[in-house]
Design an enzyme around this catalytic site. Structure first.
Site, PDB file in Angstrom:
ATOM      1  CG  ASP A  13     -90.805-124.428   8.697  1.00 34.81           C
ATOM      2  OD1 ASP A  13     -89.567-124.228   8.704  1.00 34.81           O
ATOM      3  OD2 ASP A  13     -91.402-124.892   7.707  1.00 34.81           O
ATOM      4  CG  ASP A  18     -86.698-125.085  10.031  1.00 38.71           C
ATOM      5  OD1 ASP A  18     -86.974-123.948   9.660  1.00 38.71           O
ATOM      6  OD2 ASP A  18     -87.037-126.111   9.398  1.00 38.71           O
ATOM      7  CG  ASN A  42     -90.533-128.148   7.569  1.00 34.06           C
ATOM      8  OD1 ASN A  42     -90.643-128.308   6.358  1.00 34.06           O
ATOM      9  ND2 ASN A  42     -89.469-127.602   8.127  1.00 34.06           N
ATOM     10  CB  THR A 128     -85.261-121.084   8.131  1.00 34.13           C
ATOM     11  OG1 THR A 128     -85.856-121.325   9.413  1.00 34.13           O
ATOM     12  CG2 THR A 128     -83.998-120.280   8.310  1.00 34.13           C
ATOM     13  CG  PHE A 169     -91.794-126.966   1.912  1.00 33.38           C
ATOM     14  CD1 PHE A 169     -92.892-127.801   1.737  1.00 33.38           C
ATOM     15  CD2 PHE A 169     -91.658-126.305   3.129  1.00 33.38           C
ATOM     16  CE1 PHE A 169     -93.833-127.990   2.747  1.00 33.38           C
ATOM     17  CE2 PHE A 169     -92.597-126.483   4.148  1.00 33.38           C
ATOM     18  CZ  PHE A 169     -93.677-127.327   3.950  1.00 33.38           C
ATOM     19  CG  ASN A 170     -89.298-122.651   3.355  1.00 34.12           C
ATOM     20  OD1 ASN A 170     -89.985-123.471   3.949  1.00 34.12           O
ATOM     21  ND2 ASN A 170     -88.001-122.480   3.621  1.00 34.12           N
ATOM     22  CG  HIS A 243     -82.755-127.098   2.464  1.00 34.35           C
ATOM     23  ND1 HIS A 243     -82.453-127.140   1.132  1.00 34.35           N
ATOM     24  CD2 HIS A 243     -83.378-128.275   2.756  1.00 34.35           C
ATOM     25  CE1 HIS A 243     -82.885-128.282   0.616  1.00 34.35           C
ATOM     26  NE2 HIS A 243     -83.443-128.990   1.581  1.00 34.35           N
ATOM     27  CG  ASP A 244     -84.214-124.135   7.054  1.00 34.70           C
ATOM     28  OD1 ASP A 244     -84.423-123.732   5.893  1.00 34.70           O
ATOM     29  OD2 ASP A 244     -85.050-124.752   7.720  1.00 34.70           O
TER      30      ASP A 244
END
Ligand code: BDR
Ligand code: CA
Length: 318
Positions: A13, A18, A42, A128, A169-170, A243-244
């Site tokens: 996203d 990402d 996102n 992700t 979040f995810n 993160h991703d």
């Protein structure tokens, strides 16, 4: 004998981190990127899909289908993250008009088509974002879905949250999907906040990106500058966590991680804890482990891997 590259579908996203996950996957010789699929997260599906095509255009990623998937979660309205990723979902860089087309197939159908076509146990799904596309694919055709080799997810957390004190979040955006995917029976590795917070976009990383002097380096530097500023504002973190790309790095070389198998349950209803990934670190429930949780990463080797991939981009078409 050299190991063949890992076949992956990146379900994302984009999103600043990402975008770097796409670049890592496309630039690494250890990965064969079969498709990029998008999901509302996102930002809206329309925006994140445009962003995937924008990143692919700058990075010369042309032979990889980009397919749009689910616009919102299974059972609740979509919550986006403009406070981190801006109104476009990828603020901070002035993108050219994308010349990478949108595949005329729904992401869920593309995922199932690839899993059905490739030999069973050879394709790794790397989500992700929220797990909506994967949950819908599982529901639509569980047999084909279970041909996946592994699911390597950036999401969840062991004892941390970034939307609420308890939820990442995810996981928070679509906990019903996360719960279904954890129960799918496909081996699952989780890269939560406790892991991704170890990988920081420091001042020296930002400088190195800028000094690359390529279109990809400029894009990454602009995106990380915006992302750093937003993380400072929102979380008062000096250097933001990336993160991703951690999930992609795991597919490339899992020897840079320490992991622990454990039971992870996803809270869908808690008064204070909806979207929490409840990680049974000490095995107190006695329930069987259903996830390999990444606990530690060798940050130096991660950045070596990332910069090597970025240096291979844009992909020159022959
Ligand atoms: C996750 O949430 C999104 O904002 C990022 O892209 C990442 O996937 C981190 O919690
Ligand atoms: Ca993401």
């Amino acid at each position: 004998m050299t190991t063949p590259p890992a076949k992956i579908i990146l379900d994302c996203d984009p999103g600043h981190d990402d975008a770097l996950a796409i670049l890592l996957a496309a630039g690494s010789p250890a990965v064969e990127l079969l498709a990029i699929t998008t999901v509302g997260g996102n930002q809206t599906l329309e925006k994140v899909t445009l962003n995937a095509r924008r990143v692919c255009t700058v990075a010369g990623i042309r032979g990889v289908p980009v397919a749009a998937g689910c616009a919102g979660p299974l059972a609740r309205p979509l919550e986006t993250a403009p406070e981190i990723h801006g109104e476009t979902g990828l603020d901070g860089h002035d993108f050219p008009e994308p010349d990478v087309p949108l595949a005329g197939v729904h992401a869920v159908d593309l995922i199932l088509e690839i899993l059905g076509r490739e030999p069973a146990g050879t394709v790794t799904l790397v989500p992700t974002g929220p797990l909506t596309n994967l949950a819908v694919a599982l529901r639509k055709d569980p047999h084909t879905f279970r041909r996946a080799r592994e699911i390597v997810w950036m999401g969840g957390a062991l004892g941390l949250g970034n939307v609420t004190p308890a939820a990442e979040f995810n996981a928070y955006v679509d906990p019903e999907a996360a719960r279904a995917v954890f129960a799918s029976g496909v081996p699952l590795a989780m890269h939560g906040l406790h892991l991704t917070h170890q990988v920081r976009v420091t001042e020296s990383v930002r400088r190195r990106l800028r000094e690359m002097g390529t279109p990809v380096g400029r894009m990454a530097a602009d995106l990380m500058a915006f992302y750093t500023e937003r993380y400072r504002r929102r979380f008062e973190m000096g250097d933001p966590p990336l993160h991703d790309p951690c999930a992609v790095a795991f597919v490339i070389d899992r020897s840079i991680f320490r992991t622990q198998r454990m039971r992870v349950d996803v809270e869908t209803r808690g008064e204070f804890t909806a979207g929490m990934t409840v990680c049974d670190v000490h095995g107190v429930t006695g329930r069987p482990a259903n996830a390999e949780v990444a606990m530690e990463i060798d940050v130096v080797r991660f950045w070596d891997m990332m910069f090597l991939a970025l240096a291979a981009l844009p992909i020159q078409s022959s």
